[in-house]
Design an enzyme around this catalytic site. Structure first.
Site, PDB file in Angstrom:
ATOM      1  N   ASN A   1     -10.117  -0.296  -0.667  1.00 15.55           N
ATOM      2  CA  ASN A   1      -8.661  -0.223  -0.560  1.00 15.55           C
ATOM      3  C   ASN A   1      -8.056  -0.799  -1.838  1.00 15.55           C
ATOM      4  OD1 ASN A   1      -5.952  -0.536   0.033  1.00 15.55           O
ATOM      5  ND2 ASN A   1      -6.268  -1.411   2.053  1.00 15.55           N
TER       6      ASN A   1
ATOM      7  N   HIS B   1      -3.725   7.171   1.960  1.00 17.55           N
ATOM      8  CA  HIS B   1      -4.047   5.814   1.532  1.00 17.55           C
ATOM      9  C   HIS B   1      -5.468   5.511   1.974  1.00 17.55           C
ATOM     10  CE1 HIS B   1      -4.082   1.608   0.874  1.00 17.55           C
ATOM     11  NE2 HIS B   1      -3.941   1.268   2.143  1.00 17.55           N
TER      12      HIS B   1
ATOM     13  N   CYS C   1       0.804  -1.221   0.000  1.00 22.24           N
ATOM     14  CA  CYS C   1       0.000   0.000   0.000  1.00 22.24           C
ATOM     15  C   CYS C   1       0.840   1.275   0.000  1.00 22.24           C
ATOM     16  CB  CYS C   1      -0.945   0.003   1.196  1.00 22.24           C
ATOM     17  SG  CYS C   1      -2.081  -1.403   1.208  1.00 22.24           S
TER      18      CYS C   1
END
Length: 320
Positions: A277, A247, A113
């Site tokens: 996500n 994020h 990520c």
């Protein structure tokens, strides 16, 4: 002095858009359960003809158009992904071929990520060193390929997508550009967020495994700290920030991080409700969304931040 500036942004999403209600038809979950715990309402899932590389290439085309550049202007491609099309070669080389670029440096970066922040610093360093002039920096994922759809604690969290920027070297006398970046990693926390497979261990791709409560705790502390570090490195404070582009993992993490830094919630770009996500793609995807809808404007100061498996985490201070 050379400074790297962002001249264009782009993104791409798979055609199929899946709501929580549709997901609940095959997964033991509900829309209320997902929204309450994560803020996620929709995610995009790649179809058979959509891959990390095809999504990345589409995002690059959009970014090049926004920058007023052609693919032939690019001499560097850095692609952040945890879900490459193949073990090798790098998916960046597939993107290069799709864009019709005969020769440029092209490679992948793996930091999950946080991958886009890692890729950004790598490209920025290469441009400032004078090795390259113009780069495509990409975050792209097809996380749906490595999800255990019987594990409702993880499969509801992720989606597929790609985001890209054109990064160009310019004389550093102006105010625009990447002002500071800070990156970190701590491999002691591998067991909290990982994939249970790999070429040299199981010989399989594996599936995502996560201990969500522990990841949440680390994320809030690490993200607030690294954002403070990056602002201090740029000689700035949170009062100077126009937008935070974080994020997009969990709405509660976004809220908690903003509170820890004393940032107003309206300064935080949130797309997790629409895209879930998307790992390395989430920061550039959110950035492009906010640029295109007019929230983020030229000249504004933004902070990009992310944390992912490893753990890895980082932040960048950029003036558009």
């Amino acid at each position: 002095m050379i400074r790297s500036i962002i001249t264009g942004t782009g993104s791409a999403l798979p055609v199929r858009r899946v709501s929580n209600a549709e997901l609940a038809e095959t997964v033991d979950t509900t829309d209320e359960w997902i929204v309450e715990r994560t803020g996620i309402r929709f995610r995009h899932i790649a179809g058979p003809d959509e891959t990390t590389a095809t999504l990345a290439a589409d995002a690059c085309r959009a970014a090049l158009t926004a920058a007023g550049r052609s693919a032939q202007d690019i001499d560097l491609i850095v692609l952040a992904t945890a879900t490459p099309d193949q073990t090798f070669p790098a998916s960046a080389t597939k993107v290069q071929a799709m864009l019709g670029i005969d020769d440029c440096v092209a490679f992948d970066v793996a930091a999950v990520c946080s991958g886009f922040l890692y890729a950004l610093q790598v490209a920025d360093s290469m441009i400032r060193a004078g090795a390259h002039n113009r780069a495509l920096v990409i975050g792209a994922e097809t996380f749906s390929r490595i999800l255990d759809w019987d594990d409702r604690t993880t499969c509801v969290l992720f989606g597929d997508g790609a985001g890209a920027i054109v990064l160009e070297g310019e004389d550093g006398s102006g105010e625009r550009g990447i002002l500071a970046t800070k990156l970190h990693a701590d491999g002691r926390h591998n067991a909290l967020l990982y994939v249970d497979g790999g070429p040299s261990t199981t010989g399989t791709v594996g599936k995502v495994r996560m201990k969500g409560r522990e990841v949440f705790r680390h994320a809030v502390v690490n993200l607030a700290t690294v954002m403070g570090e990056s602002l201090a490195a740029a000689g700035l404070s949170s009062d100077d920030v126009d937008w935070v582009v974080p994020h997009q993992a969990n709405a509660r993490i976004l809220d908690a991080t903003a509170r820890k830094l004393g940032l107003a919630p309206e300064k935080v770009v949130v797309t997790v409700d629409q895209h879930a996500n998307t790992s390395a793609a989430s920061v550039p995807l959110a950035l492009d969304t906010a640029v295109r809808d007019g929230r983020i404007k030229p000249g504004q100061l933004i902070v990009l931040e992310a944390m992912g498996g490893g753990f890895t985490w980082g932040a960048a201070v950029v003036r558009l």
